[in-house]
Write a protein that holds these residues in place. Structure first.
Motif, PDB file in Angstrom:
ATOM      1  N   THR A   1       0.884  -1.128   0.001  1.00  0.00           N
ATOM      2  CA  THR A   1      -0.062  -0.056   0.208  1.00  0.00           C
ATOM      3  C   THR A   1       0.663   1.308   0.023  1.00  0.00           C
ATOM      4  OG1 THR A   1      -2.008  -1.137   1.101  1.00  0.00           O
ATOM      5  CG2 THR A   1      -1.859   1.251   1.249  1.00  0.00           C
ATOM      6  N   LEU A   2       1.844   1.319   0.720  1.00  0.00           N
ATOM      7  CA  LEU A   2       2.838   2.289   0.717  1.00  0.00           C
ATOM      8  C   LEU A   2       3.730   2.649  -0.663  1.00  0.00           C
ATOM      9  CD1 LEU A   2       4.003   4.782   2.453  1.00  0.00           C
ATOM     10  CD2 LEU A   2       5.654   3.006   3.519  1.00  0.00           C
ATOM     11  N   LEU A   3       4.032   1.331  -1.006  1.00  0.00           N
ATOM     12  CA  LEU A   3       4.701   1.487  -2.350  1.00  0.00           C
ATOM     13  C   LEU A   3       3.814   2.041  -3.454  1.00  0.00           C
ATOM     14  CD1 LEU A   3       6.354  -2.319  -2.405  1.00  0.00           C
ATOM     15  CD2 LEU A   3       7.607   0.245  -2.339  1.00  0.00           C
ATOM     16  N   ALA A   4       2.477   1.548  -3.434  1.00  0.00           N
ATOM     17  CA  ALA A   4       1.436   2.229  -4.354  1.00  0.00           C
ATOM     18  C   ALA A   4       1.495   3.714  -4.052  1.00  0.00           C
ATOM     19  CB  ALA A   4       0.286   1.649  -4.189  1.00  0.00           C
ATOM     20  N   GLN A   5       1.542   4.080  -2.885  1.00  0.00           N
ATOM     21  CA  GLN A   5       1.324   5.628  -2.531  1.00  0.00           C
ATOM     22  C   GLN A   5       2.588   6.421  -3.140  1.00  0.00           C
ATOM     23  OE1 GLN A   5       0.895   6.061   1.605  1.00  0.00           O
ATOM     24  NE2 GLN A   5      -1.135   5.238   1.604  1.00  0.00           N
ATOM     25  N   TRP A   6       3.735   5.732  -2.996  1.00  0.00           N
ATOM     26  CA  TRP A   6       5.043   6.373  -3.485  1.00  0.00           C
ATOM     27  C   TRP A   6       5.139   6.248  -4.941  1.00  0.00           C
ATOM     28  CZ3 TRP A   6       8.838   3.311   0.343  1.00  0.00           C
ATOM     29  CH2 TRP A   6       8.876   3.946   1.541  1.00  0.00           C
ATOM     30  N   SER A   7       4.361   5.426  -5.499  1.00  0.00           N
ATOM     31  CA  SER A   7       4.544   5.334  -6.954  1.00  0.00           C
ATOM     32  C   SER A   7       3.719   6.561  -7.762  1.00  0.00           C
ATOM     33  CB  SER A   7       3.853   3.953  -7.594  1.00  0.00           C
ATOM     34  OG  SER A   7       2.526   4.044  -7.503  1.00  0.00           O
TER      35      SER A   7
ATOM     36  N   GLY B   1       6.529   8.443  -9.217  1.00  0.00           N
ATOM     37  CA  GLY B   1       7.303   7.828 -10.196  1.00  0.00           C
ATOM     38  C   GLY B   1       7.058   6.208 -10.076  1.00  0.00           C
ATOM     39  N   PRO B   2       7.549   5.189 -10.990  1.00  0.00           N
ATOM     40  CA  PRO B   2       7.490   4.070 -10.799  1.00  0.00           C
ATOM     41  C   PRO B   2       8.273   3.500  -9.857  1.00  0.00           C
ATOM     42  CG  PRO B   2       7.604   4.582 -13.069  1.00  0.00           C
ATOM     43  CD  PRO B   2       7.825   5.898 -12.364  1.00  0.00           C
ATOM     44  N   ILE B   3       7.936   2.556  -8.967  1.00  0.00           N
ATOM     45  CA  ILE B   3       8.844   2.084  -8.124  1.00  0.00           C
ATOM     46  C   ILE B   3       8.706   0.552  -8.121  1.00  0.00           C
ATOM     47  CG2 ILE B   3       6.971   2.198  -6.306  1.00  0.00           C
ATOM     48  CD1 ILE B   3       9.216   3.208  -4.225  1.00  0.00           C
ATOM     49  N   ALA B   4       9.771  -0.149  -7.666  1.00  0.00           N
ATOM     50  CA  ALA B   4       9.865  -1.933  -7.699  1.00  0.00           C
ATOM     51  C   ALA B   4      10.355  -2.302  -6.312  1.00  0.00           C
ATOM     52  CB  ALA B   4      10.849  -2.185  -8.640  1.00  0.00           C
ATOM     53  N   TYR B   5       9.700  -3.326  -6.139  1.00  0.00           N
ATOM     54  CA  TYR B   5      10.145  -4.119  -4.792  1.00  0.00           C
ATOM     55  C   TYR B   5      10.725  -5.515  -5.673  1.00  0.00           C
ATOM     56  CZ  TYR B   5      10.770  -6.759  -0.735  1.00  0.00           C
ATOM     57  OH  TYR B   5      11.132  -7.587   0.342  1.00  0.00           O
ATOM     58  N   VAL B   6      12.024  -5.738  -5.126  1.00  0.00           N
ATOM     59  CA  VAL B   6      12.611  -7.128  -5.591  1.00  0.00           C
ATOM     60  C   VAL B   6      13.263  -7.922  -4.501  1.00  0.00           C
ATOM     61  CG1 VAL B   6      13.357  -5.973  -7.989  1.00  0.00           C
ATOM     62  CG2 VAL B   6      14.998  -5.623  -5.979  1.00  0.00           C
ATOM     63  N   GLU B   7      13.161  -9.058  -4.893  1.00  0.00           N
ATOM     64  CA  GLU B   7      13.973 -10.094  -4.145  1.00  0.00           C
ATOM     65  C   GLU B   7      14.457 -11.074  -4.890  1.00  0.00           C
ATOM     66  OE1 GLU B   7      10.942 -11.858  -1.608  1.00  0.00           O
ATOM     67  OE2 GLU B   7      10.582 -10.138  -0.336  1.00  0.00           O
TER      68      GLU B   7
ATOM     69  N   TRP C   1       5.262  -0.850  -9.328  1.00  0.00           N
ATOM     70  CA  TRP C   1       3.845  -0.154  -9.083  1.00  0.00           C
ATOM     71  C   TRP C   1       4.181   1.296  -9.477  1.00  0.00           C
ATOM     72  CZ3 TRP C   1       5.721  -3.364  -5.451  1.00  0.00           C
ATOM     73  CH2 TRP C   1       4.868  -4.260  -4.981  1.00  0.00           C
ATOM     74  N   ALA C   2       3.044   1.941 -10.488  1.00  0.00           N
ATOM     75  CA  ALA C   2       3.153   3.341 -11.112  1.00  0.00           C
ATOM     76  C   ALA C   2       1.751   3.675 -11.059  1.00  0.00           C
ATOM     77  CB  ALA C   2       3.551   2.758 -12.488  1.00  0.00           C
ATOM     78  N   ASP C   3       1.607   5.058 -10.827  1.00  0.00           N
ATOM     79  CA  ASP C   3       0.545   5.832 -10.797  1.00  0.00           C
ATOM     80  C   ASP C   3      -0.612   5.321  -9.591  1.00  0.00           C
ATOM     81  OD1 ASP C   3       1.101   7.477 -12.931  1.00  0.00           O
ATOM     82  OD2 ASP C   3       0.494   5.933 -14.346  1.00  0.00           O
ATOM     83  N   GLY C   4      -0.102   4.849  -8.566  1.00  0.00           N
ATOM     84  CA  GLY C   4      -0.829   4.586  -7.376  1.00  0.00           C
ATOM     85  C   GLY C   4      -1.199   3.054  -7.423  1.00  0.00           C
ATOM     86  N   ALA C   5      -0.629   2.196  -8.427  1.00  0.00           N
ATOM     87  CA  ALA C   5      -1.315   0.890  -8.468  1.00  0.00           C
ATOM     88  C   ALA C   5      -0.203  -0.171  -8.836  1.00  0.00           C
ATOM     89  CB  ALA C   5      -2.524   0.828  -9.360  1.00  0.00           C
ATOM     90  N   LEU C   6      -0.574  -1.242  -8.726  1.00  0.00           N
ATOM     91  CA  LEU C   6       0.322  -2.489  -9.222  1.00  0.00           C
ATOM     92  C   LEU C   6       0.365  -2.298 -10.737  1.00  0.00           C
ATOM     93  CD1 LEU C   6       2.259  -4.932  -8.289  1.00  0.00           C
ATOM     94  CD2 LEU C   6       0.307  -6.321  -8.379  1.00  0.00           C
ATOM     95  N   ALA C   7       1.560  -2.241 -11.197  1.00  0.00           N
ATOM     96  CA  ALA C   7       1.385  -2.047 -12.601  1.00  0.00           C
ATOM     97  C   ALA C   7       2.184  -3.284 -13.298  1.00  0.00           C
ATOM     98  CB  ALA C   7       2.262  -1.004 -13.066  1.00  0.00           C
TER      99      ALA C   7
END
Length: 125
Positions: free
Chosen positions: A67-73, A76-82, A97-103
């Motif tokens: 949810t926080l990643l979606a807000q930050w996006s 600008g686009p943001i990725a979580y990687v493992e 995530w981009a524009d507030g949603a999972l992209a």
């Protein structure tokens, strides 16, 4: 030899602003305008809301962090990687995530055998 990675990757400006909201973060420049924020234990504890967090199939994504990643996006686009590998065997997973949603994703790539280099006849010619 092996390695493990759990991190957020985004544009330097996006992570610079986002990291101010989370105690204990470090932002590392990667080049090409991107930066990486490692998912340390301190960051994990600061962003988790106590829920399971396994909805997307990650093994270390803090509950509620998506949810926080979606807000930050929205900035600008943001990725979580493992990724986790040992002896050439392991797996990796990513979501963007981009524009507030999972992209995109989550995408995963399990590896069940050692990489031995390119097969004959597949190299540059």
């Amino acid at each position: 030899m092996g390695y493990a990675l759990q991190a957020v990757i985004a544009g330097a400006g996006v992570l610079s602003v986002a990291s101010r909201q989370v105690p204990g973060t470090r932002v590392v420049p990667l080049g090409q305008g991107l930066s990486l924020m490692p998912m340390t234990d301190e960051v994990f504890d600061a962003v988790t809301d106590g829920s399971d967090g396994r909805d997307l199939g990650f093994w270390r994504l803090p509950g509620g962090f998506d949810t926080l990643l979606a807000q930050w996006s929205t900035a600008g686009p943001i990725a979580y990687v493992e990724a986790e590998y040992f002896g050439g065997v392991g797996e990796q997973r990513a979501a963007v995530w981009a524009d507030g949603a999972l992209a995109l994703g989550p995408l995963d790539e399990p590896t069940k055998r050692r990489f031995r280099g390119p097969r004959r006849g597949t190299g540059p010619g």
